[in-house]
Design a protein around this motif. Sequence first.
Motif, mmCIF file in Angstrom:
data_model
loop_
_atom_site.group_PDB
_atom_site.id
_atom_site.type_symbol
_atom_site.label_atom_id
_atom_site.label_comp_id
_atom_site.label_asym_id
_atom_site.label_seq_id
_atom_site.Cartn_x
_atom_site.Cartn_y
_atom_site.Cartn_z
ATOM 1 N N TYR A 160 36.445 32.279 40.666
ATOM 2 C CA TYR A 160 35.485 32.942 41.879
ATOM 3 C C TYR A 160 35.754 34.139 42.174
ATOM 4 O O TYR A 160 36.918 34.670 42.235
ATOM 5 C CB TYR A 160 35.792 31.686 43.074
ATOM 6 N N ARG A 161 34.715 34.923 42.493
ATOM 7 C CA ARG A 161 34.468 36.268 42.935
ATOM 8 C C ARG A 161 33.672 36.188 44.092
ATOM 9 O O ARG A 161 32.641 35.493 43.840
ATOM 10 C CB ARG A 161 34.040 37.115 41.698
ATOM 11 N N LYS A 162 34.041 36.832 45.202
ATOM 12 C CA LYS A 162 33.208 37.181 46.476
ATOM 13 C C LYS A 162 32.616 38.337 46.426
ATOM 14 O O LYS A 162 33.341 39.435 46.347
ATOM 15 C CB LYS A 162 33.871 36.409 47.478
ATOM 16 N N GLN A 163 31.241 38.380 47.014
ATOM 17 C CA GLN A 163 30.655 39.692 47.325
ATOM 18 C C GLN A 163 29.623 39.312 48.638
ATOM 19 O O GLN A 163 28.867 38.442 48.572
ATOM 20 C CB GLN A 163 29.868 40.202 46.043
ATOM 21 N N ILE A 164 29.787 40.021 49.573
ATOM 22 C CA ILE A 164 29.147 40.202 50.802
ATOM 23 C C ILE A 164 27.795 40.713 50.619
ATOM 24 O O ILE A 164 27.749 41.863 50.189
ATOM 25 C CB ILE A 164 29.804 40.359 51.939
ATOM 26 N N ARG A 165 26.673 39.935 50.854
ATOM 27 C CA ARG A 165 25.270 40.522 51.133
ATOM 28 C C ARG A 165 24.687 40.200 52.376
ATOM 29 O O ARG A 165 24.130 39.246 52.790
ATOM 30 C CB ARG A 165 24.315 39.817 49.821
ATOM 31 N N LEU A 216 27.831 30.013 36.255
ATOM 32 C CA LEU A 216 28.519 31.111 36.199
ATOM 33 C C LEU A 216 28.069 32.281 37.467
ATOM 34 O O LEU A 216 28.771 32.608 37.768
ATOM 35 C CB LEU A 216 28.278 32.016 34.736
ATOM 36 N N SER A 217 26.750 32.196 37.671
ATOM 37 C CA SER A 217 26.304 32.930 38.869
ATOM 38 C C SER A 217 26.930 32.755 40.089
ATOM 39 O O SER A 217 27.153 33.441 41.068
ATOM 40 C CB SER A 217 24.927 33.341 38.672
ATOM 41 N N LYS A 218 27.012 31.373 40.199
ATOM 42 C CA LYS A 218 27.637 30.970 41.517
ATOM 43 C C LYS A 218 29.072 31.230 41.671
ATOM 44 O O LYS A 218 29.757 31.837 42.564
ATOM 45 C CB LYS A 218 27.456 29.346 41.608
ATOM 46 N N GLU A 219 29.835 30.904 40.593
ATOM 47 C CA GLU A 219 31.330 31.467 40.435
ATOM 48 C C GLU A 219 31.455 33.064 40.632
ATOM 49 O O GLU A 219 32.364 33.186 41.523
ATOM 50 C CB GLU A 219 31.945 31.024 39.206
ATOM 51 N N LEU A 220 30.644 33.848 40.187
ATOM 52 C CA LEU A 220 30.761 35.215 40.272
ATOM 53 C C LEU A 220 30.044 35.817 41.518
ATOM 54 O O LEU A 220 30.028 37.079 41.681
ATOM 55 C CB LEU A 220 30.414 35.603 38.870
ATOM 56 N N CYS A 221 29.343 35.149 42.123
ATOM 57 C CA CYS A 221 28.508 35.546 43.342
ATOM 58 C C CYS A 221 27.667 36.667 42.908
ATOM 59 O O CYS A 221 27.269 37.659 43.431
ATOM 60 C CB CYS A 221 29.321 36.154 44.243
ATOM 61 N N VAL A 222 26.640 36.278 41.868
ATOM 62 C CA VAL A 222 25.679 37.269 41.311
ATOM 63 C C VAL A 222 24.230 36.538 41.522
ATOM 64 O O VAL A 222 24.176 35.346 41.307
ATOM 65 C CB VAL A 222 25.861 37.952 40.028
ATOM 66 N N PRO A 223 23.275 37.394 41.749
ATOM 67 C CA PRO A 223 21.990 36.844 41.551
ATOM 68 C C PRO A 223 21.230 36.435 40.659
ATOM 69 O O PRO A 223 21.437 37.194 39.386
ATOM 70 C CB PRO A 223 21.054 38.210 42.346
ATOM 71 N N ALA A 272 30.414 41.957 37.648
ATOM 72 C CA ALA A 272 31.209 40.730 38.172
ATOM 73 C C ALA A 272 32.151 40.045 37.155
ATOM 74 O O ALA A 272 33.300 39.790 37.342
ATOM 75 C CB ALA A 272 30.362 39.736 38.737
ATOM 76 N N LEU A 273 31.713 40.050 35.973
ATOM 77 C CA LEU A 273 32.840 39.578 34.943
ATOM 78 C C LEU A 273 33.883 40.433 34.866
ATOM 79 O O LEU A 273 35.063 39.825 34.541
ATOM 80 C CB LEU A 273 31.808 39.451 33.428
ATOM 81 N N VAL A 274 33.848 41.552 34.586
ATOM 82 C CA VAL A 274 34.797 42.588 34.522
ATOM 83 C C VAL A 274 35.821 42.398 35.723
ATOM 84 O O VAL A 274 37.140 42.458 35.663
ATOM 85 C CB VAL A 274 34.605 43.979 34.101
ATOM 86 N N GLU A 275 35.356 42.641 36.937
ATOM 87 C CA GLU A 275 36.050 42.409 38.227
ATOM 88 C C GLU A 275 36.894 41.244 38.247
ATOM 89 O O GLU A 275 38.189 41.096 38.597
ATOM 90 C CB GLU A 275 35.083 42.375 39.413
ATOM 91 N N ASN A 276 36.186 40.091 37.956
ATOM 92 C CA ASN A 276 36.999 38.825 37.814
ATOM 93 C C ASN A 276 37.983 38.763 36.810
ATOM 94 O O ASN A 276 39.315 38.173 36.894
ATOM 95 C CB ASN A 276 36.152 37.749 37.757
#
Length: 475
Positions: free
Chosen positions: A370-375, A74-81, A154-158
């Motif tokens: 998938y959700r992307k977020q640039i860090r 899930l963390s990979k799909e949603l791009c969260v730490p 991230a869950l809500v955004e997706n």
Amino acid sequence: MYDVVIIGAGVIGASIFRELTKFNLKVAILEKENDVAMGTTKANSAIIHAGYDPENGTLMAKYNVIGNEMFEDLSKELCVPFKRNGSLVIAFNEDDMKVIKHLYENGIKNNVKGLKIISKEEVLELEASISDNIVGALYAPTGGIVGPFEYTIALVENGVENGGEVKLNAEVASITKDEVFTIKLKDDEEIKSKYIINAAGVFADKIHNMICEESFKITPIRGEYYVLDKDEGKSFKHTIFQCPSKVGKGVLVTPTVHGNLIVGPNAQEIDDKDSLKNTAEALEFIRETATRTTDKINFRSSIRNFAGLRADADIGDFIIEENNKVKGFIDASGMKSPGLSAAPAIANEVVEILKNSGLNLVKNESFNPYRKQIRFMELSIEEKRELIKKNKNYGRIICRCEEITEGEIIDAIKRSFGTISLDGVKRRCRPGMGRCQGGFCGPRVQEIIARELNIPLESIVLEKDESYILSEKSR
């Protein structure tokens, strides 16, 4: 008319919301605050528990272990730490070792993988800063840490990207049912739905009692914390617990996914479901208790204190069920620890309950997980250069403590829903989370919000509605 309305946009409601957007349904999530992840989800230990602690046979035990195993993907799909850093429950005497043995045996029954009882010497090899007074520990390699509000956002955004709707500042005033449910909000708006999911956290009993017979009571348990600077976070790799008691898992010491150190919480039963104050007595208790674990923490490096509320149900377990008298009303309530850890598995169970209740679930073929977020600071030098060529905003550092760029802040604002606050941006991409707590970057972030949304600076709030930061321009 909605197929499903979820009340409460914490991690439980958000997990259910995203899961339901995998089907061709009209789904909405209601939140009484002006953003998601504003309750227990915003203020907790950020731990993904291994699952040795909940009593075997409980829903807590079942969904903790299943949910823990889901977080990596899930963390990979949603791009969260997320980091599987492992946890230790330390013992100071032979009585503690009996507790350790019980936790081990309970964990084995719960199907927790990799559990080991280890010696003092093995503990100190893993964590040199732990007190020399220990005699052994339970080691759980599957324990983890996550960014809880980042994960929930991230869950809500997706979910929104996949067709779900979010309604903020949507406090429920009453619920009635004829053929379908009518949810009346405090502003008199009425919402129709075939099904309701009650994921209202510490207010779940209040929502339940609007339409169902009273069957449980939620008591808020306040826990207070220290957040320490990243210099302190370097001292520990694992999440370190003392032996649990009847009131909770006790004061822990853990690194965060962003490199800080969290110490806490205490556990105080209170009546006020909105009370998030810190007290000198509680913070002193946390310091003194943590000193048993280690005397290596410099509490002068604290950059913030916070408090959160746990929803303690009087039945002693999670409540995940369709009401037997009000068909279509489903409780997902009583979510104290390990609620965060169990959330993905609870979402799957709620979908199954809806299916068994008669909801037609047709797969959403266009669902994108998938959700992307640039860090920016996690990119390679080459990736940074290429990104700056495409968008110069990534070449400007706004938050020096956390090294957050203007581009990341703009992205967060564009992805957000409702009225974006200064702390809303902070939760999404971390400007203001560092040592200075926004002392330097806060005014600049406000300017960016105002510019991007084309609103006056004076209209920007810190957190909740009417928490204005500026009143007027000085001369």
